[in-house]
Write a protein that holds these residues in place. Sequence first.
Motif, PDB file in Angstrom:
ATOM      1  N   LEU A  36     -29.366  -5.418  -6.149  1.00  0.00           N
ATOM      2  CA  LEU A  36     -29.806  -5.069  -7.505  1.00  0.00           C
ATOM      3  C   LEU A  36     -29.726  -3.563  -7.739  1.00  0.00           C
ATOM      4  CD1 LEU A  36     -32.833  -7.522  -7.755  1.00  0.00           C
ATOM      5  CD2 LEU A  36     -30.679  -7.656  -9.045  1.00  0.00           C
ATOM      6  N   ARG A  37     -30.072  -2.799  -6.710  1.00  0.00           N
ATOM      7  CA  ARG A  37     -29.974  -1.340  -6.813  1.00  0.00           C
ATOM      8  C   ARG A  37     -28.523  -0.925  -7.021  1.00  0.00           C
ATOM      9  NH1 ARG A  37     -33.051  -0.595  -2.067  1.00  0.00           N
ATOM     10  NH2 ARG A  37     -35.133  -1.061  -2.853  1.00  0.00           N
ATOM     11  N   GLU A  38     -27.636  -1.537  -6.279  1.00  0.00           N
ATOM     12  CA  GLU A  38     -26.210  -1.207  -6.343  1.00  0.00           C
ATOM     13  C   GLU A  38     -25.628  -1.570  -7.718  1.00  0.00           C
ATOM     14  OE1 GLU A  38     -24.642  -0.034  -3.423  1.00  0.00           O
ATOM     15  OE2 GLU A  38     -22.642   0.126  -4.341  1.00  0.00           O
ATOM     16  N   VAL A  39     -26.084  -2.683  -8.297  1.00  0.00           N
ATOM     17  CA  VAL A  39     -25.563  -3.094  -9.614  1.00  0.00           C
ATOM     18  C   VAL A  39     -26.179  -2.233 -10.715  1.00  0.00           C
ATOM     19  CG1 VAL A  39     -25.447  -4.972 -11.296  1.00  0.00           C
ATOM     20  CG2 VAL A  39     -25.114  -5.465  -8.872  1.00  0.00           C
ATOM     21  N   GLY A  40     -27.481  -1.971 -10.628  1.00  0.00           N
ATOM     22  CA  GLY A  40     -28.146  -1.112 -11.605  1.00  0.00           C
ATOM     23  C   GLY A  40     -28.270  -1.710 -12.991  1.00  0.00           C
ATOM     24  N   ALA A  41     -28.258  -3.026 -13.091  1.00  0.00           N
ATOM     25  CA  ALA A  41     -28.417  -3.728 -14.373  1.00  0.00           C
ATOM     26  C   ALA A  41     -29.053  -5.085 -14.085  1.00  0.00           C
ATOM     27  CB  ALA A  41     -27.060  -3.916 -15.043  1.00  0.00           C
ATOM     28  N   PRO A  42     -29.723  -5.696 -15.106  1.00  0.00           N
ATOM     29  CA  PRO A  42     -30.369  -6.989 -14.865  1.00  0.00           C
ATOM     30  C   PRO A  42     -29.368  -8.063 -14.444  1.00  0.00           C
ATOM     31  CG  PRO A  42     -30.884  -6.154 -17.077  1.00  0.00           C
ATOM     32  CD  PRO A  42     -29.905  -5.210 -16.477  1.00  0.00           C
ATOM     33  N   ILE A  43     -29.763  -8.821 -13.419  1.00  0.00           N
ATOM     34  CA  ILE A  43     -28.939  -9.937 -12.943  1.00  0.00           C
ATOM     35  C   ILE A  43     -29.680 -11.242 -13.243  1.00  0.00           C
ATOM     36  CG2 ILE A  43     -28.038 -11.081 -10.861  1.00  0.00           C
ATOM     37  CD1 ILE A  43     -26.410  -8.656 -11.730  1.00  0.00           C
ATOM     38  N   ALA A  44     -29.053 -12.094 -14.034  1.00  0.00           N
ATOM     39  CA  ALA A  44     -29.619 -13.414 -14.312  1.00  0.00           C
ATOM     40  C   ALA A  44     -29.331 -14.294 -13.112  1.00  0.00           C
ATOM     41  CB  ALA A  44     -28.987 -14.009 -15.561  1.00  0.00           C
ATOM     42  N   ALA A  45     -30.354 -14.994 -12.615  1.00  0.00           N
ATOM     43  CA  ALA A  45     -30.111 -15.837 -11.439  1.00  0.00           C
ATOM     44  C   ALA A  45     -31.064 -17.021 -11.376  1.00  0.00           C
ATOM     45  CB  ALA A  45     -30.223 -15.019 -10.157  1.00  0.00           C
ATOM     46  N   PRO A  46     -30.549 -18.208 -11.674  1.00  0.00           N
ATOM     47  CA  PRO A  46     -31.298 -19.427 -11.374  1.00  0.00           C
ATOM     48  C   PRO A  46     -31.050 -19.787  -9.912  1.00  0.00           C
ATOM     49  CG  PRO A  46     -29.226 -20.015 -12.382  1.00  0.00           C
ATOM     50  CD  PRO A  46     -29.242 -18.494 -12.278  1.00  0.00           C
ATOM     51  N   SER A  47     -31.719 -20.808  -9.401  1.00  0.00           N
ATOM     52  CA  SER A  47     -31.448 -21.227  -8.032  1.00  0.00           C
ATOM     53  C   SER A  47     -29.986 -21.681  -7.927  1.00  0.00           C
ATOM     54  CB  SER A  47     -32.399 -22.348  -7.633  1.00  0.00           C
ATOM     55  OG  SER A  47     -32.437 -23.345  -8.627  1.00  0.00           O
ATOM     56  N   ALA A  48     -29.373 -21.391  -6.764  1.00  0.00           N
ATOM     57  CA  ALA A  48     -27.927 -21.601  -6.601  1.00  0.00           C
ATOM     58  C   ALA A  48     -27.623 -23.017  -6.137  1.00  0.00           C
ATOM     59  CB  ALA A  48     -27.366 -20.565  -5.634  1.00  0.00           C
ATOM     60  N   ASN A  49     -27.887 -23.973  -7.007  1.00  0.00           N
ATOM     61  CA  ASN A  49     -27.617 -25.381  -6.693  1.00  0.00           C
ATOM     62  C   ASN A  49     -27.200 -26.083  -7.982  1.00  0.00           C
ATOM     63  OD1 ASN A  49     -30.407 -24.833  -7.507  1.00  0.00           O
ATOM     64  ND2 ASN A  49     -30.665 -27.044  -7.427  1.00  0.00           N
ATOM     65  N   ILE A  50     -26.634 -27.282  -7.854  1.00  0.00           N
ATOM     66  CA  ILE A  50     -26.343 -28.076  -9.037  1.00  0.00           C
ATOM     67  C   ILE A  50     -27.693 -28.448  -9.667  1.00  0.00           C
ATOM     68  CG2 ILE A  50     -25.344 -30.260  -9.856  1.00  0.00           C
ATOM     69  CD1 ILE A  50     -23.130 -28.545  -8.810  1.00  0.00           C
ATOM     70  N   SER A  51     -27.780 -28.314 -10.987  1.00  0.00           N
ATOM     71  CA  SER A  51     -29.033 -28.555 -11.709  1.00  0.00           C
ATOM     72  C   SER A  51     -29.648 -29.904 -11.318  1.00  0.00           C
ATOM     73  CB  SER A  51     -28.738 -28.531 -13.213  1.00  0.00           C
ATOM     74  OG  SER A  51     -29.896 -28.211 -13.913  1.00  0.00           O
ATOM     75  N   GLY A  52     -30.965 -29.881 -11.019  1.00  0.00           N
ATOM     76  CA  GLY A  52     -31.663 -31.136 -10.732  1.00  0.00           C
ATOM     77  C   GLY A  52     -31.721 -31.508  -9.261  1.00  0.00           C
ATOM     78  N   THR A  53     -30.912 -30.842  -8.428  1.00  0.00           N
ATOM     79  CA  THR A  53     -30.898 -31.198  -7.004  1.00  0.00           C
ATOM     80  C   THR A  53     -31.783 -30.240  -6.197  1.00  0.00           C
ATOM     81  OG1 THR A  53     -28.968 -29.817  -6.550  1.00  0.00           O
ATOM     82  CG2 THR A  53     -28.540 -32.078  -7.243  1.00  0.00           C
ATOM     83  N   VAL A  54     -31.894 -30.495  -4.900  1.00  0.00           N
ATOM     84  CA  VAL A  54     -32.763 -29.694  -4.028  1.00  0.00           C
ATOM     85  C   VAL A  54     -32.293 -28.229  -4.000  1.00  0.00           C
ATOM     86  CG1 VAL A  54     -33.630 -29.451  -1.674  1.00  0.00           C
ATOM     87  CG2 VAL A  54     -33.206 -31.729  -2.603  1.00  0.00           C
ATOM     88  N   SER A  55     -33.241 -27.282  -4.129  1.00  0.00           N
ATOM     89  CA  SER A  55     -32.889 -25.854  -4.148  1.00  0.00           C
ATOM     90  C   SER A  55     -32.408 -25.371  -2.779  1.00  0.00           C
ATOM     91  CB  SER A  55     -34.102 -25.032  -4.583  1.00  0.00           C
ATOM     92  OG  SER A  55     -34.444 -25.331  -5.905  1.00  0.00           O
ATOM     93  N   PRO A  56     -31.557 -24.321  -2.764  1.00  0.00           N
ATOM     94  CA  PRO A  56     -30.980 -23.837  -1.512  1.00  0.00           C
ATOM     95  C   PRO A  56     -31.836 -22.753  -0.857  1.00  0.00           C
ATOM     96  CG  PRO A  56     -29.918 -22.803  -3.390  1.00  0.00           C
ATOM     97  CD  PRO A  56     -31.018 -23.635  -3.947  1.00  0.00           C
ATOM     98  N   SER A  57     -32.214 -22.962   0.411  1.00  0.00           N
ATOM     99  CA  SER A  57     -32.967 -21.923   1.115  1.00  0.00           C
ATOM    100  C   SER A  57     -32.110 -21.324   2.232  1.00  0.00           C
ATOM    101  CB  SER A  57     -34.280 -22.492   1.652  1.00  0.00           C
ATOM    102  OG  SER A  57     -34.055 -23.700   2.340  1.00  0.00           O
ATOM    103  N   ASP A  58     -30.810 -21.580   2.180  1.00  0.00           N
ATOM    104  CA  ASP A  58     -29.871 -21.099   3.192  1.00  0.00           C
ATOM    105  C   ASP A  58     -28.480 -21.025   2.544  1.00  0.00           C
ATOM    106  OD1 ASP A  58     -28.317 -20.814   5.577  1.00  0.00           O
ATOM    107  OD2 ASP A  58     -29.987 -21.736   6.663  1.00  0.00           O
ATOM    108  N   ALA A  59     -27.623 -20.107   3.038  1.00  0.00           N
ATOM    109  CA  ALA A  59     -26.289 -19.959   2.443  1.00  0.00           C
ATOM    110  C   ALA A  59     -25.459 -21.236   2.587  1.00  0.00           C
ATOM    111  CB  ALA A  59     -25.563 -18.778   3.081  1.00  0.00           C
TER     112      ALA A  59
END
Length: 337
Positions: free
Chosen positions: A138-161
């Motif tokens: 975020l520091r490197e980008v220096g602008a707001p980053i929109a970020a929902p959880s990185a999964n297909i909507s409705g499925t289990v959220s990702p806690s690992d890459a």
Amino acid sequence: MSETLNTERLTADTNGIRRAAELLKAGKLVAFGTETVYGLGALASSDTAVARIFAAKGRPRFNPLISHLADAESAFAQADLHGRIKDMAYALADKFWPGPLTMVLPRGSHSTVSDLAAAGLNTLALRVPRGKTALALLREVGAPIAAPSANISGTVSPSDASHVLRSLDGRIDAVLDSGPCSVGVESTVLDLTRDTPVLLRPGGVTLEELTALCGPIQHPDDFAEALPSSPGRLASHYAPSLPVRLDAYDVRPNEALLAFGPALSNAGLTWNLSETGNLEEAAARLFAGLRFLDAEGTKRGLTCIAAQPIPRQGLGLAIRDRLRRAAEPRPLSQALG
Ligand code: TXA
Ligand code: MG
């Protein structure tokens, strides 16, 4: 999104973070680890970049996104703060940022967050995460980053890459791998725009901690139980493909077990969230456990996941909320895969 992308795997070192920032600034989609779950990031100021998040996730467009920033000062520059709301926002930031708290605040007239990211609302969800990689990015980008959880909507959220890649490989431009997430459930979402603050989603900062600082907070007694009465909310979420049975005091022959504390004695396939009954450990192991039981249980011909009771306190509120949503009947589209 019909195009197939080559998803770059980036390591969370200086070069990886720089590359991820470069891609984000160019309007690309980059998944990155935070202390809660992996987020699917895009430049919040760009309607086209944000539109690609909704497409990659299959997320309904009326559901607004959280904007992530590197510090409270740049976060509050996106909001319009006065009086009591301002005092409370600064006190909360002082205590819980960087960290797993998202504040819903009046959207500032100078906000650079796009209408699409805010779903056209006059409020804005803001968060300063404490994950080291996330903050550096975020520091490197220096602008707001929109970020929902990185999964297909409705499925289990990702806690690992690896969870991210399993559902979004080829649909996003890169994933920045910072290892497993330490908190493991999403941020707490607190709406400060009402007379009394409203807890919209229990999460990594507990209700007890918030109440100690803010005084009374409006919230359903038990999120989980209150859900079905909230019209229009997408109840089913975090859903594995096997159905989930809540507050189980027994385990049946067709069931895998999500245990908490001492496991039920006749259980076969089991994932223990925390043998010692520790809620922090349980939250961190929740989404990986749902994924494991779902995959392994299906392989073994089991047809349900039984979940032992979780206490309604501390992080237990967030865990119960996620489990209850995992147990909700699925919309037809999800039921059909
Ligand atoms: O831990 C987290 O919060 C993760 C990481 C990546 O930061 N992000 C996350 O985002 O969980 P998402 O999109 O899955 O959940 C955001 C929640 C949704 O329930 C959304 O409805 C709510 O925040 N939200 C966003 N903007 C809002 C607003 N202006 N008013 C009320 N709720 C809002
Ligand atoms: Mg989500």
